[in-house]
Design an enzyme around this catalytic site. Structure first.
Site, PDB file in Angstrom:
ATOM      1  CG  HIS A 133       9.155   1.034 -11.254  1.00 18.73           C
ATOM      2  ND1 HIS A 133       8.473   0.107 -10.501  1.00 18.73           N
ATOM      3  CD2 HIS A 133      10.391   0.499 -11.459  1.00 18.73           C
ATOM      4  CE1 HIS A 133       9.245  -0.933 -10.265  1.00 18.73           C
ATOM      5  NE2 HIS A 133      10.424  -0.725 -10.836  1.00 18.73           N
ATOM      6  CD  GLU A 134      13.020   1.689 -14.146  1.00 15.88           C
ATOM      7  OE1 GLU A 134      14.084   1.707 -13.499  1.00 15.88           O
ATOM      8  OE2 GLU A 134      12.404   0.631 -14.381  1.00 15.88           O
ATOM      9  CG  HIS A 137      14.689   1.378  -9.052  1.00 15.22           C
ATOM     10  ND1 HIS A 137      14.782   0.537  -7.958  1.00 15.22           N
ATOM     11  CD2 HIS A 137      13.837   0.774  -9.931  1.00 15.22           C
ATOM     12  CE1 HIS A 137      14.032  -0.541  -8.171  1.00 15.22           C
ATOM     13  NE2 HIS A 137      13.451  -0.418  -9.355  1.00 15.22           N
ATOM     14  CD  GLU A 163      11.947  -3.616  -8.189  1.00 14.19           C
ATOM     15  OE1 GLU A 163      11.237  -2.634  -8.467  1.00 14.19           O
ATOM     16  OE2 GLU A 163      12.945  -3.942  -8.857  1.00 14.19           O
TER      17      GLU A 163
END
Length: 258
Positions: A133-134, A137, A163
């Protein structure tokens, strides 16, 4: 309840997700998706803790960006959770002398268990999801080709889309060929059994309706406070929120939930 319903828990899964192996699988995935190469660049720049890693991202042999990765929990000096942010953004105006553009640098921070003895850091499946997830980003920041710093990378992204890249990367954790490519027992090398993979997928949406209602509660509270809230009519903001909770929550919020 989740464990009882799906017969799977973190301790059963941890041995299949040693951090170095997960990182290797993540880097192989982004190579396939974006044609980039991620390689360690430790020692290239100072770091704030001995466990912090530094990496370089290249494409077609040319550096594209860099990132720090701070993986382990340090409760005495580091808040909980996981996050990504920029160190510097891509910018033509701020390019170093002799360079056409300043390359972006990101940092990623997680809070998983550190290695113990000779064993590597063994991740929960949720921690694997969080890392992907990170990194989603971070990729948005690091792979940008926009050279105007104020809108490059993660800057200037609409809130309802912020997101998207993180969720895109997180979903690969449920892609069987991707997951089984790196989910191997750290001692035996045995791949994650199909039975455990099926349980992970089955448990994916556990309480997802509850989580959706939680987000709706936040949204309704935010919109209401900025459009309808009148202290003379609704009382305190907590009274107002409790009124909204009657429609968005199954259980009434605790008085200390503020």
């Amino acid at each position: 309840m989740r464990e009882a319903k799906y017969d799977v828990n973190d301790e059963i899964l941890r041995p299949y997700f040693p951090l170095p192996q997960v990182m290797e699988g993540l880097f192989e995935l982004v190579n396939k998706l974006f044609g980039i190469q991620v390689e360690a660049a430790d020692g290239m720049t100072p770091v704030w803790n001995k466990d912090v890693r530094f990496f370089k991202i290249s494409k077609d042999g040319k550096p594209q960006s860099y990132f720090y990765y701070d993986p382990y929990s340090r409760p005495e000096e580091k808040r909980g959770g996981a996050w990504m942010d920029e160190v510097v953004g891509r910018s033509k105006v701020l390019a170093p002398e002799g360079s056409e553009v300043r390359l972006p640098i990101a940092h990623m921070v997680c809070n998983q268990s550190p290695p113990i003895g000779d064993s590597p850091s063994l991740m929960t499946f949720r921690e694997v999801e969080t890392l992907f997830h990170e990194f989603g980003h971070a990729l948005q920041h690091m792979l940008t080709q926009q050279e105007e710093g104020l809108v490059a990378g993660i800057r200037g992204v609409e809130w309802d889309a912020v997101e998207l890249p993180s969720q895109f990367m997180e979903n690969w954790c449920y892609h069987k060929r991707t997951l089984l490519g790196f989910a191997k027992h750290y001692q035996t090398g045995e791949p994650l059994p199909d039975e455990l993979y099926e349980k992970i997928v089955a448990a994916k949406n556990y309480r997802s309706g509850t989580m959706m209602m939680r987000q709706l509660h936040f949204a309704c509270t935010d919109l209401g406070l900025h459009s309808d809230y009148d202290p003379g009519v609704h009382g305190s903001i907590y009274d107002f929120e409790n009124t909204i909770a009657e429609k968005t929550m199954i259980l009434k919020p605790l008085p200390t939930d503020r």
